[in-house]
Write an enzyme that holds these catalytic residues in place. Structure first.
Site, PDB file in Angstrom:
ATOM      1  N   LYS A   1      -2.612  -2.094  -3.007  1.00  0.00           N
ATOM      2  CA  LYS A   1      -3.654  -1.223  -2.433  1.00  0.00           C
ATOM      3  C   LYS A   1      -3.269   0.229  -2.668  1.00  0.00           C
ATOM      4  O   LYS A   1      -2.526   0.822  -1.887  1.00  0.00           O
ATOM      5  CB  LYS A   1      -3.797  -1.508  -0.931  1.00  0.00           C
ATOM      6  CG  LYS A   1      -4.797  -0.602  -0.213  1.00  0.00           C
ATOM      7  CD  LYS A   1      -5.226  -1.164   1.120  1.00  0.00           C
ATOM      8  CE  LYS A   1      -6.122  -0.189   1.857  1.00  0.00           C
ATOM      9  NZ  LYS A   1      -6.790  -0.788   3.017  1.00  0.00           N
TER      10      LYS A   1
ATOM     11  N   GLU B   1       0.818  -1.222   0.000  1.00  0.00           N
ATOM     12  CA  GLU B   1       0.000   0.000   0.000  1.00  0.00           C
ATOM     13  C   GLU B   1       0.849   1.268   0.000  1.00  0.00           C
ATOM     14  O   GLU B   1       1.269   1.724   1.054  1.00  0.00           O
ATOM     15  CB  GLU B   1      -0.940   0.012   1.226  1.00  0.00           C
ATOM     16  CG  GLU B   1      -1.815   1.262   1.270  1.00  0.00           C
ATOM     17  CD  GLU B   1      -2.767   1.318   2.462  1.00  0.00           C
ATOM     18  OE1 GLU B   1      -2.665   0.476   3.362  1.00  0.00           O
ATOM     19  OE2 GLU B   1      -3.607   2.236   2.475  1.00  0.00           O
TER      20      GLU B   1
HETATM   21  P1  13P Z   1      -9.368   4.129   4.355  1.00  0.00           P
HETATM   22  O1  13P Z   1     -10.235   3.383   3.372  1.00  0.00           O
HETATM   23  O2  13P Z   1     -10.153   4.722   5.497  1.00  0.00           O
HETATM   24  O3  13P Z   1      -8.436   5.093   3.689  1.00  0.00           O
HETATM   25  O4  13P Z   1      -8.463   3.061   5.079  1.00  0.00           O
HETATM   26  C1  13P Z   1      -7.941   2.029   4.362  1.00  0.00           C
HETATM   27  C2  13P Z   1      -6.637   1.653   4.930  1.00  0.00           C
HETATM   28  O5  13P Z   1      -6.431   0.512   5.288  1.00  0.00           O
HETATM   29  C3  13P Z   1      -5.594   2.663   5.006  1.00  0.00           C
HETATM   30  O6  13P Z   1      -4.375   2.062   5.349  1.00  0.00           O
END
Ligand code: 13P
Length: 342
Positions: A222, A177
């Site tokens: 992600k 991510e």
């Molecule tokens: P949000 O969808 O609230 O941005 O959170 C997702 C997430 O796991 C951020 O690390």
């Protein structure tokens, strides 16, 4: 379920399903509870997450995996059932946030580096024993006049690659991510700025993943959507967000990656759903495209719950509605009529 990385990854992005990000750290969940005037105790955090994981319709039909925080992976429901078993019983894959948060990057004021590599091999082995089959590590990249620097992007991408490699060694699918923030301290950047930085961040990440020998078939990306900062006066419409996001991902994410699961990042619930649906409706994508939302899946449920046992059914209904809408979006079949009909 099969223990092979590519099978786990495929299950995480099963058709019409997506991931519930319920991995708020103790500090973040306190902020969420503050917003509903509920004290953040260990029991209340358990009650809240138990409410979500016992929403059977949502969990069975629209949720393929749940990202947990360390505390939750070790907690039991009120009746003693491990919370992780509630997730498995709903045929969803349990996952775990393993990073230790984004800290100030020395020498680069305003930029962050995500920590947590020390001792990660041992922690992953324990998490696997506790039932986790995927993990999450979040790098944050802010856009402002001086940032991001190429150095911060590289340092964060290297950490993501080292994390991903350790996960795969442990039989755990890494969610990679790199989040380009839409709601950072400044957040006045426009959608073109976001495109440019997201493209550079993803190119850097995939270059480092390649160097580290990470198996692309056994990971999930992600990313953020390509979207203007929340304080930018010029907000792009949903069609533009969808189009630029797909263009950016097509030019950076190898087709061997089985799935992309977006973060919501501060978008409204409906915006996050609509954007995802438009992208899937374009069709002919090389990867599965779904959600891994925290706020955009939980905000309505958190409010409906308000910390009261009496509100559990209402909160579950709110969560189920959002999960169903996002499940439709993962198929490219969401519409505002369906949103209102419910
Ligand atoms: P949000 O969808 O609230 O941005 O959170 C997702 C997430 O796991 C951020 O690390």
């Amino acid at each position: 379920m099969s223990e092979y990385l590519d099978d786990i990854a495929a299950a995480m992005v099963a058709e019409g399903q997506g991931i519930l990000a319920a991995d708020e750290s103790t500090g973040t969940i306190k902020k969420r509870f503050d917003s509903i005037n509920v004290e953040s105790t260990e029991d209340k955090r358990r009650d809240y997450r138990e409410m979500l994981f016992r929403a059977d319709d949502a969990m069975n039909n629209y949720i393929s995996g749940v990202i947990l925080y360390d505390e939750t992976l070790r907690q039991a429901a009120r009746d003693g059932t491990p919370l992780v078993d509630l997730i498995k019983n709903a045929n969803a894959v349990p996952g775990i946030k393993v990073d230790m948060g984004a800290k100030d990057l020395a020498g680069f004021p305003g930029e962050k580096i995500t920590e947590g590599l020390d001792g990660l091999r041992e922690r992953l082995a324990e998490y696997h024993d506790l039932g986790a089959r995927f993990a999450k590590w979040r790098a944050v990249i802010d856009i402002n006049e001086d940032a991001p620097s190429a150095y911060a992007m590289k340092a964060n991408a290297q950490a993501l690659a080292r994390y991903a490699s350790l996960c795969q060694e442990a039989g755990i699918v890494p969610i990679v991510e790199p989040e380009v923030l839409m709601d950072g301290p400044d957040a006045t950047h426009d959608i073109e700025d976001c495109y440019e930085v997201t493209e550079a961040a993803l190119n850097t990440v995939f270059s480092e993943l390649y160097d580290a020998g990470v198996l692309l078939e056994g990971m999930i990306l992600k990313p953020n959507m390509v979207i203007a900062g929340k304080n930018c006066p010029d907000q792009a419409d949903a069609e533009q967000v969808a189009e630029l996001t797909i263009r950016c991902l097509r030019s950076t994410v190898p087709a061997a990656v089985p799935g992309i699961a977006f973060l919501s990042g501060g978008q409204s619930d409906e915006q996050a759903t609509q954007n995802l649906s438009l992208m899937n409706a374009m069709g002919n994508l090389p990867w599965a495209l779904t959600f891994s939302y925290g706020r955009a899946l939980q905000a309505a449920a958190l409010k409906a719950w308000g910390g009261q046992d009496a509100n559990v059914a209402a909160a579950q209904a709110a969560f189920t509605h959002r999960a169903r809408m996002n499940g439709l979006a993962a198929l490219g079949k969401w519409s505002s009529e369906q949103e209102k009909a419910a």
